[in-house]
Design a protein around this motif. Structure first.
Motif, PDB file in Angstrom:
ATOM      1  N   ALA A  59     -13.423  -8.975 -11.954  1.00 55.51           N
ATOM      2  CA  ALA A  59     -12.616  -8.844 -10.734  1.00 55.51           C
ATOM      3  C   ALA A  59     -11.130  -8.898 -11.089  1.00 55.51           C
ATOM      4  O   ALA A  59     -10.314  -8.171 -10.527  1.00 55.51           O
ATOM      5  N   LYS A  60     -10.809  -9.746 -12.050  1.00 60.73           N
ATOM      6  CA  LYS A  60      -9.430  -9.844 -12.525  1.00 60.73           C
ATOM      7  C   LYS A  60      -9.012  -8.539 -13.207  1.00 60.73           C
ATOM      8  O   LYS A  60      -7.888  -8.066 -13.033  1.00 60.73           O
ATOM      9  N   TYR A  63      -8.381  -5.860 -10.548  1.00 62.83           N
ATOM     10  CA  TYR A  63      -7.075  -6.084  -9.917  1.00 62.83           C
ATOM     11  C   TYR A  63      -5.958  -5.616 -10.843  1.00 62.83           C
ATOM     12  O   TYR A  63      -5.041  -4.904 -10.438  1.00 62.83           O
ATOM     13  N   ARG A  66      -5.477  -1.758 -11.130  1.00 61.82           N
ATOM     14  CA  ARG A  66      -4.876  -1.166  -9.933  1.00 61.82           C
ATOM     15  C   ARG A  66      -3.401  -1.564  -9.829  1.00 61.82           C
ATOM     16  O   ARG A  66      -2.544  -0.747  -9.499  1.00 61.82           O
ATOM     17  N   ASP A  67      -3.133  -2.828 -10.152  1.00 64.06           N
ATOM     18  CA  ASP A  67      -1.765  -3.320 -10.091  1.00 64.06           C
ATOM     19  C   ASP A  67      -0.886  -2.550 -11.081  1.00 64.06           C
ATOM     20  O   ASP A  67       0.224  -2.120 -10.752  1.00 64.06           O
ATOM     21  N   ARG A  70      -0.019   0.866  -9.798  1.00 66.30           N
ATOM     22  CA  ARG A  70       1.080   0.843  -8.825  1.00 66.30           C
ATOM     23  C   ARG A  70       2.429   0.674  -9.522  1.00 66.30           C
ATOM     24  O   ARG A  70       3.415   1.322  -9.184  1.00 66.30           O
ATOM     25  N   ILE A  71       2.462  -0.241 -10.504  1.00 59.01           N
ATOM     26  CA  ILE A  71       3.713  -0.501 -11.222  1.00 59.01           C
ATOM     27  C   ILE A  71       4.180   0.754 -11.948  1.00 59.01           C
ATOM     28  O   ILE A  71       5.350   1.133 -11.890  1.00 59.01           O
TER      29      ILE A  71
END
Lengths: 198, 198
Positions: A59-60, A63, A66-67, A70-71
Motif C-alpha cells: 500500500a505504501k 501511494y 502515484r505521488d 504527480r511530483i
C-alpha cells in the motif's frame, strides 16, 4: 557561504526529483551543496528490511508511485519505473563518489534521469559506463577508481557517517549545525535553514 | 464548492500541526473540509506493527520528534510529548465521530492541543470529558452517543474505508477524484489539487 550536504541514494525514488531540482534551489539561496551519495541498504537491513519498504508494504508502494507521478508531472520530469525495483545502486554510488564535486552532481543527475526518466537498469555496468561517457569522462578510468579498495572503503564510511548523523532515508539535506531534513518535499525548508532563514 | 476529506488519527504526531492549520488553508482556497477521524492501529497491525513505527524504529522516532519540534516552532504551537507515546486515541475518535462537523473540528483541535501542546493523557476518560465540557458540550451525553454500538460500528467502517482508499498513515487529505496526499507537509498541495489548481 553556508554549506548543506545533499545525501542521496540512486535506488531511491524521491531522490530523483530532489536531485533534479536541488542545485537551483541551493543557488537561489546562496548555499553551497556537497553531494553525498550513500547506500540505504545497510540502514534498512539494520531495521530488519531486506527489500525496499515500498515493496515490503504494497500500500505504501502504491501511494509512493502515484505521488511520484504527480511530483514529476508538476516538475515536467519524465517517469518510467525501472525493473526490477529497486535497482542496485552500488556501482553508480561508487562511480559518483570517485568524481569531483561538479562532475559528481552532473553524473548523478544523468544516472537518475536514465533510471527513473527512461527506466534503464543502472545496476548494469554498461549503463553506468555509457553515462560516464556521455558526461565526457573515460568510463574505464573512472570505474577503475570507483572500484579501488580506497573508494569502496570511502563509500562504506559514508554509510557509517549517515547512520551517525541519524539519516533514516533518502534524500536528506544536512545543515552545518546538524539538522536533518528528510524528503524531496523538505529541500526548500532545509536550504532555508542552511541559509539562516528559520 | 469542492470538498476535501481530512483524515486524521489522534495518536498521530503530524496530525497535530495539520489539524491546527488545515481549516484556514482550506478556507483560503474555497475548499470545504470533511473531518474524518480514524484509527491507524488496524492499518499498522496489517503491516505487522504492534506499536508506532516511531517506537519500533528509534532513529525514525528521533528524527520525527526533532522535525515536529521545528514545525511547531515555525507555527508558534506549543509541543509537549505525551507519556506514554502513542496515546490510545480510541475514545477521542469515537467522541469526535459522534459530533456534527463544526463541533467535530473544534473538539478535535482541543484534543490535539491537550495531547501534544500540554502532554495530557487523552486516553483517559476524564481528559476527554473535560475537553467536551470546554467545548460547551455535555460530556455524559456525547460519551453516551460515542460509545453506542452504532457509533462504534461507524468508526470501524471509517477504518475500513481508509484502507479501501489506500490510506497508509495520518494525516491524509483525500480529494473528490480519489487522490491522497499524505502528511502535514502536503496539506497545501492536496488542497490546491482539490481546488482545481494542479
Amino acid at each position: 557561504m553556508p554549506i548543506a550536504e545533499f545525501w542521496y541514494e540512486f535506488a531511491s525514488t524521491y531522490s530523483y526529483p530532489a536531485a533534479m531540482r536541488v542545485a537551483a534551489l541551493a543557488e537561489a539561496r546562496g548555499v553551497v551543496l556537497a553531494w553525498r551519495p550513500f547506500l540505504l541498504g545497510p540502514i534498512f537491513a539494520a531495521q530488519g528490511w531486506r527489500d525496499s519498504p515500498f515493496n515490503i508494504y504494497p500500500a505504501k508502494g502504491r501511494y509512493m508511485w502515484r505521488d511520484l507521478e504527480r511530483i514529476c508531472d508538476t516538475l515536467g520530469l519524465p517517469l518510467k519505473r525501472p525493473e526490477p525495483f529497486p535497482q542496485n545502486g552500488l556501482l553508480a554510488a561508487r562511480a559518483a563518489l570517485a568524481l569531483d564535486d561538479d562532475r559528481r552532481a552532473d553524473f548523478s543527475r544523468k544516472v537518475f534521469s536514465a533510471e527513473f526518466g527512461e527506466g534503464l537498469p543502472i545496476a548494469d555496468r554498461a549503463t553506468i559506463a555509457g553515462l560516464l561517457a556521455q558526461a565526457g569522462l573515460d568510463p574505464r578510468e573512472v570505474l577503475g577508481r570507483a572500484e579501488s579498495d580506497a573508494n569502496k572503503a570511502l563509500l562504506r564510511a559514508e554509510g557509517a557517517r549517515a547512520v551517525e548523523l541519524g539519516i533514516i532515508g533518502a534524500p536528506c539535506l544536512v545543515t552545518e549545525d546538524g539538522e536533518i531534513f528528510w524528503g524531496n518535499d523538505r529541500l526548500e525548508q532545509g536550504l532555508d535553514w542552511a541559509a539562516g532563514r528559520r
